[in-house]
Motif scaffolding. Structure first.
Motif, short mmCIF file in Angstrom:
data_model
loop_
_atom_site.label_atom_id
_atom_site.label_comp_id
_atom_site.label_asym_id
_atom_site.label_seq_id
_atom_site.Cartn_x
_atom_site.Cartn_y
_atom_site.Cartn_z
N PRO A 113 9.14 -14.53 -15.13
CA PRO A 113 9.81 -15.81 -14.83
C PRO A 113 9.23 -16.88 -15.78
O PRO A 113 8.08 -16.74 -16.22
N VAL A 136 8.13 -22.28 -7.70
CA VAL A 136 7.18 -21.50 -6.91
C VAL A 136 5.78 -21.78 -7.45
O VAL A 136 5.54 -21.60 -8.64
N ASP A 145 -0.31 -11.10 0.39
CA ASP A 145 0.73 -11.19 1.42
C ASP A 145 1.36 -12.57 1.48
O ASP A 145 1.66 -13.10 2.56
N LYS A 147 0.10 -15.43 0.97
CA LYS A 147 -0.81 -16.56 1.16
C LYS A 147 -1.20 -16.98 -0.25
O LYS A 147 -1.55 -16.14 -1.06
N VAL A 149 1.08 -18.73 -2.02
CA VAL A 149 2.39 -18.92 -2.69
C VAL A 149 3.17 -19.96 -1.90
O VAL A 149 3.26 -19.86 -0.68
N GLU A 175 6.02 -21.41 -11.36
CA GLU A 175 7.03 -20.51 -11.91
C GLU A 175 8.41 -20.99 -11.49
O GLU A 175 8.56 -21.60 -10.41
N GLU A 176 9.40 -20.64 -12.28
CA GLU A 176 10.77 -20.89 -11.82
C GLU A 176 11.03 -20.04 -10.58
O GLU A 176 10.46 -18.95 -10.43
N TRP A 177 11.84 -20.55 -9.68
CA TRP A 177 12.23 -19.78 -8.50
C TRP A 177 13.31 -18.79 -8.95
O TRP A 177 14.34 -19.17 -9.50
P1 ADP Z 1 0.97 -12.27 -3.24
O1 ADP Z 1 -0.08 -12.14 -4.32
O2 ADP Z 1 0.54 -13.06 -2.07
O3 ADP Z 1 1.60 -10.94 -2.89
P2 ADP Z 1 3.31 -12.83 -4.87
O4 ADP Z 1 3.12 -13.50 -6.16
O5 ADP Z 1 3.63 -11.37 -4.87
O6 ADP Z 1 2.09 -13.16 -3.91
O7 ADP Z 1 4.49 -13.56 -4.06
C1 ADP Z 1 4.80 -13.25 -2.70
C2 ADP Z 1 6.30 -13.23 -2.53
O8 ADP Z 1 6.86 -14.51 -2.83
C3 ADP Z 1 7.02 -12.24 -3.45
O9 ADP Z 1 7.01 -10.94 -2.91
C4 ADP Z 1 8.41 -12.85 -3.52
O10 ADP Z 1 9.17 -12.50 -2.36
C5 ADP Z 1 8.12 -14.35 -3.47
N1 ADP Z 1 8.04 -14.90 -4.85
C6 ADP Z 1 6.95 -14.90 -5.65
N2 ADP Z 1 7.21 -15.45 -6.84
C7 ADP Z 1 8.51 -15.80 -6.83
C8 ADP Z 1 9.40 -16.42 -7.79
N3 ADP Z 1 8.97 -16.82 -8.99
N4 ADP Z 1 10.70 -16.59 -7.41
C9 ADP Z 1 11.14 -16.23 -6.18
N5 ADP Z 1 10.35 -15.68 -5.23
C10 ADP Z 1 9.05 -15.45 -5.55
#
Ligand code: ADP
Length: 381
Positions: A113, A136, A145, A147, A149, A175-177
């Motif tokens: 992203p 994001v 999980d 936490k 984010v 990051e971009e969503w």
């Molecule tokens: P963690 O390290 O807590 O697992 P992640 O970076 O995997 O965190 O993010 C957790 C969840 O948040 C992802 O599984 C996704 O569903 C959502 N997410 C993370 N980054 C993005 C993004 N750039 N755009 C949309 N959803 C996101």
């Protein structure tokens, strides 16, 4: 060999270690830790205490990790003292620090992203205005999980994180969503001598930010996307000199009717929830493969046993005593494989998982979901 951290991943290495004839030691957080309950004489110490970790590690020929949270100063001491760490700290840093990961993947030309480092609310606002809101935001270290984010519509929603980031000088990842179609994961293993093996790409289903189900292989996955995702994961493993299991979490993207593609969400350098299906669903499970990889033994075949394997996580619910439900699930569907981690029940905590293999994906999802829900206490028949 030794594992720093006594969680469920270390626990699930115990069976394969015994079968391979490997003497396993675990440095556990407490004598009640998941792995301490099954690995005899697990020393108890905090993984942030350099001297205690070193006292443990110097008796091990190879040391690996149950989690990514061992601080850099502890890793540096171990390397200076000649401990064989796998993955090595230079690689592990890209799984510990999401900003370092984004920087490196971008250098390698791996699709990500759009992202930026933000230290001030002006940085967040400039990024959101450029890529579009919401964005994001992620704390670079220590999240799991979901936490760490936050999806935010403006920089004011990050005031607390920005204040902390300005104190410790780290900055936040923004990051971009991504309006993804679904979440995928590729799991590969790589050994110090460079042998690598990849399991098929899987779909991971998240509920409230927590992975609840994994479908292996990912249903209806475009063949080109599958091979480019596996290729990217192997390339990342090689370029970062990863040793052991590497999980690459992906978002599948693309307009409806258009060609699908992917961007990388994050990396984990250890056996991973998206690979629990391999314990029953593949010739070589991820825990055995991780041991083989970090010990530089020849890798096992990642070939799946059957058409589909479905994994469902068992989360904590209202039932304080799981034993009756666990008995019921075993009797109800003897084909379901139940793996429990020996942890105390807390709502939402990952307590175990179930795997089931077969040819009818809908049926497998229903059965895995029922078993997990029953142990959790959400269904009673
Ligand atoms: P963690 O390290 O807590 O697992 P992640 O970076 O995997 O965190 O993010 C957790 C969840 O948040 C992802 O599984 C996704 O569903 C959502 N997410 C993370 N980054 C993005 C993004 N750039 N755009 C949309 N959803 C996101």
């Amino acid at each position: 060999m030794g594992i720093i951290g006594g969680g469920q991943l270390a626990r699930m290495c115990a069976g394969p270690a015994a079968e391979l004839g490997i003497t396993l030691s675990v440095l556990a957080e407490s004598d009640e830790a998941s792995a301490a309950l099954v690995v005899p004489s697990s020393p108890v110490a905090d993984h942030t205490e350099a001297d205690a970790v070193h006292a443990f590690a110097r008796h091990c020929d190879v040391v690996t990790f149950d989690h990514e949270h061992v601080p850099p100063h502890v890793l540096e001491l171990l390397v200076a003292e000649g401990v064989q760490l796998h993955p090595r700290p230079e690689a592990l840093t890209y799984a510990q620090d999401k900003l370092a990961m984004r920087e490196r993947l971008t250098e390698l030309g791996i699709p990500c992203p759009r992202w930026a480092r933000a230290s001030t609310s002006a940085d967040v606002t400039a990024f959101g205005d450029q890529v579009g809101w919401p964005v994001v935001a992620k704390t670079p270290r220590g999240g799991y999980d979901g936490k760490g984010v936050r999806v935010v519509g403006g920089s004011s929603e990050l005031a607390d994180w920005l204040e902390r980031a300005s104190t410790d000088g780290t900055g936040l990842l923004v990051e971009e969503w991504v309006p993804f179609r679904r979440e995928l994961a590729v799991l590969v293993a790589r050994s110090p001598s460079g042998q690598a093996a990849a399991w098929p790409v899987v779909e991971t289903v998240q509920t409230d930010g927590v992975c609840t189900e994994v479908l292996a292989p990912a249903p209806d996955l475009d063949v080109g996307l599958s091979s480019s995702a596996v290729h990217a994961a192997l390339r990342v493993a090689g370029a970062l000199d990863v040793t052991g299991v590497l999980a690459v979490e992906l978002f599948e993207v693309g307009e409806d009717g258009g060609d699908p593609s992917f961007v990388v969400n994050e990396l984990a350098m250890r056996p991973h929830n998206s690979g629990h299906w391999t314990m029953d669903g593949a010739v070589t499970g991820q825990f055995e493969q991780h041991l083989r990889a970090v010990l530089d033994l020849p890798l096992g075949s990642p070939r799946p046993h059957g058409r589909w394997t479905v994994m469902a996580n068992v989360l904590g619910g209202d039932l304080p005593d799981l034993y009756p439900a666990y008995r019921h699930v075993m009797a109800h569907d003897p084909e379901v494989k139940v793996h429990m981690y020996g942890k105390g029940v807390r709502p939402g905590r990952k307590l175990g998982h179930v795997n089931v293999l077969g040819d009818d994906l809908g049926d497998l999802r229903a059965r895995a979901g029922h078993a997990a829900d029953y142990i959790r206490g959400v269904v009673t028949e």
